[in-house]
Each structure stands twice: as C-alpha cells, then as structure tokens.
Scaffold this motif. Structure first.
Motif, PDB file in Angstrom:
ATOM      1  N   HIS A   8       2.141  -6.209  10.241  1.00  0.00           N
ATOM      2  CA  HIS A   8       2.997  -6.137   9.057  1.00  0.00           C
ATOM      3  C   HIS A   8       4.470  -6.242   9.448  1.00  0.00           C
ATOM      4  N   TRP A  10       8.117  -4.765   7.319  1.00  0.00           N
ATOM      5  CA  TRP A  10       8.608  -4.118   6.099  1.00  0.00           C
ATOM      6  C   TRP A  10      10.021  -3.606   6.310  1.00  0.00           C
ATOM      7  N   TYR A  17       7.971   1.414  -0.831  1.00  0.00           N
ATOM      8  CA  TYR A  17       6.619   1.396  -0.277  1.00  0.00           C
ATOM      9  C   TYR A  17       5.991   2.764  -0.571  1.00  0.00           C
ATOM     10  N   GLN A  52       0.315  -8.578   3.832  1.00  0.00           N
ATOM     11  CA  GLN A  52       1.070  -7.921   2.772  1.00  0.00           C
ATOM     12  C   GLN A  52       1.025  -6.398   2.883  1.00  0.00           C
ATOM     13  N   THR A  53       2.074  -5.766   2.349  1.00  0.00           N
ATOM     14  CA  THR A  53       2.149  -4.306   2.321  1.00  0.00           C
ATOM     15  C   THR A  53       2.406  -3.759   0.928  1.00  0.00           C
ATOM     16  N   ARG A  54       2.811  -4.625   0.002  1.00  0.00           N
ATOM     17  CA  ARG A  54       3.126  -4.199  -1.369  1.00  0.00           C
ATOM     18  C   ARG A  54       2.476  -5.159  -2.362  1.00  0.00           C
ATOM     19  N   GLN A 109      -4.619  -4.124  -2.411  1.00  0.00           N
ATOM     20  CA  GLN A 109      -5.028  -2.798  -1.934  1.00  0.00           C
ATOM     21  C   GLN A 109      -6.116  -2.227  -2.842  1.00  0.00           C
ATOM     22  N   ASP A 235      -2.634  -4.022  13.683  1.00  0.00           N
ATOM     23  CA  ASP A 235      -2.149  -3.207  12.564  1.00  0.00           C
ATOM     24  C   ASP A 235      -0.785  -2.597  12.886  1.00  0.00           C
ATOM     25  N   VAL A 238       1.850   0.138  11.785  1.00  0.00           N
ATOM     26  CA  VAL A 238       1.097   1.339  11.409  1.00  0.00           C
ATOM     27  C   VAL A 238       0.485   1.984  12.646  1.00  0.00           C
TER      28      VAL A 238
END
Length: 282
Positions: A8, A10, A17, A52-54, A109, A235, A238
């Motif tokens: 990711h 961000w 977030y 993607q994260t959002r 998500q 990942d 994270v």
C-alpha cells in the motif's frame, strides 16, 4: 522476477483512513514510493502491485498518476463504486486516465460491510462482472465470516479472475485452523481463484510471532491451491506493526521452502504476472 503482489501507499495528512486507529499509531504517517524503493533494492524485489486502502475512486486516480512515474509498480488494484449503475463507465474512465494501463484489479473492503452476505447482492455481482469484462481481476478482502458468500460468488462468475487477500485472514493468533481451513479449501477447486500469502504476520501475535506459527495455515493454502495459484505479498506498510519488510519476505521464503525451485519462481512472481496480466520485462 520477484513480484510483491500486495502493498500500500497512503498519506493521513491528506486523506482520512478510518481504519488507521490509535492502535495503529506506529504506521499512521505517509508512506510512498520513496519509502519502499530502498526496501525492494535490499531484498531483490523487482516489481510490485499497490492495493487500495480507501473506498475512494480519487485514491485510485492518485495511485495511477503516482505509478506512471514509478517504474517498479507494475499494477494497481484500485476501487470503484461497484453497485453504481454506471460502473462500466467508471472503469473505462480510470483505464483512460494517466497511468490507467496499470490498473489491473479492483477491491472493496468486504469484511467491513455489516452484511456477511454482501457479495450475494445482485448489484454487487453485476459490478464484479463488469470488472472481469474489463479484463481485470477482483481482489476478495474477506474474513472467514464472508467466505461462504465469496465461494458462491466465484462459482457464479467463472469468467472473472478472483484473488483472495491474506488467506482470508485466518485466526493465527488463536492458532485455530477450523473452521477457516474447511471454508478456504473449496476455493482451491475453483480454477478462477488465486490466493495471496500475505498479511499473515499481523494476524499473529505482533511481538512474538515466528514462521512456525504461520506454517499450518500456509500449508493448508499450498495443499488447497497448489503452487500454480499462490502469490506472495508483503502487506507493507501494515506489516511494520509486526516486522520489517525483509523479515516478512524471509518468513515467506521459509514457509514456501518445501516447494520445488520452479514452483517458488511461480509463487514469488510468475503467478502475480499471470493473474494480474502485468506488463513486465523479463
């Protein structure tokens, strides 16, 4: 070629977030290509896929513009409003934007949806089918709670390529293989489903995990999907909650050491190139 199939970027100074809670304060700062590039050089990773994260189409546009100037990112798994009547137009718009040729997949998500059967909705299925029609893969971000609906979905859309993220987040910290193992194994019999060996260190105890804690879960995945439909992802960032980039990659190498050399080549790169149809130089 080694491909990190899941990481990711961000920037909490520019966007919200909601999942970056106080518990995740260690990673609640900007992470971009300039942070990742030296880690790739250190570990010998050649290409990556940013995810993607959002739930934001603007994030996808931003990713595509970023990767247009970032050679090591071979693909973007972005986000669109799947249930929108004009989802086909949204996908086409993204593909035609700057860097749009690197849009290789879509993700939502699902595990944050209140309804565990969200994937069974007709409008959701229509959106996922549009992703497949556009030549892209669909990433399944689910936990065991959603696996029954996910299995019905992949069977109902056999022409769509699906990728399960993070082995569907098994309960590694608790050490319980069941019911997760029985829920994940049937996906291996569906030829349109791949699975990522990723995100596991943060499902384990962040402070005390070791590869042996992850091994029973990875072994289930190897036996279910075989080396032809597994991908490795860091990942990052994270993963930094539980280990460094190099530690996570080293753990994956240890966990997959029982595979033959040509099988490891596939899992660490070839399968990602195949399922995401990445345009990479040999």
């Amino acid at each position: 070629m080694i491909v990190d199939a899941h990481h990711h970027f961000w920037d909490p100074t520019k966007a919200d977030y909601p999942w970056l809670t106080d518990e995740l304060d260690r990673i609640r700062r900007p992470f971009g290509p300039e942070d990742l590039q030296p880690l790739l050089a250190e570990t010998g990773v050649d290409r990556t896929v940013v995810v993607q994260t959002r739930s934001s189409e603007s994030e996808t546009v931003s990713f595509l513009a970023t990767v247009a100037a970032t050679p090591f990112v071979a693909g973007v798994v972005g986000w669109v409003y799947l249930t929108a009547p004009a989802v086909e137009e949204a996908l086409a718009r993204l593909r035609s934007s700057d860097g749009g040729d690197r849009l290789v997949g879509i993700r939502h998500q699902v595990h944050d949806e209140p309804d565990p059967d969200w994937l069974l909705r007709a409008d959701v299925r229509r959106g996922i089918a549009a992703v497949g029609d556009a030549g892209m893969a669909y990433d399944l971000l689910v936990r065991p709670r959603e696996l029954a609906a996910a299995l019905d979905t992949v069977r109902s859309l056999p022409d769509v390529r699906f990728v399960i993220d993070h082995l569907a987040k098994p309960p590694i910290r608790e050490g319980d293989l069941e019911p997760w193992a029985s829920l994940i194994r049937p996906f291996g019999r569906e030829g349109n489903v791949w699975c990522k060996v990723s995100g596991l260190v943060t499902e384990a105890d962040w402070e005390t995990w070791k590869p042996a804690d992850l091994a029973p879960f990875v072994d289930v995945a190897i036996d279910a999907f075989g080396p032809g439909r597994l991908l490795v992802g860091s990942d990052w960032p994270v993963c930094l909650l539980a280990g460094t980039y190099a530690e996570v990659l080293d753990a994956a190498k240890a966990l997959l050491a029982r595979l033959a050399p040509e099988e490891r080549v596939a899992v660490f790169g070839g399968n990602a190139i195949e399922v995401y149809r990445l345009a990479v130089d040999a």
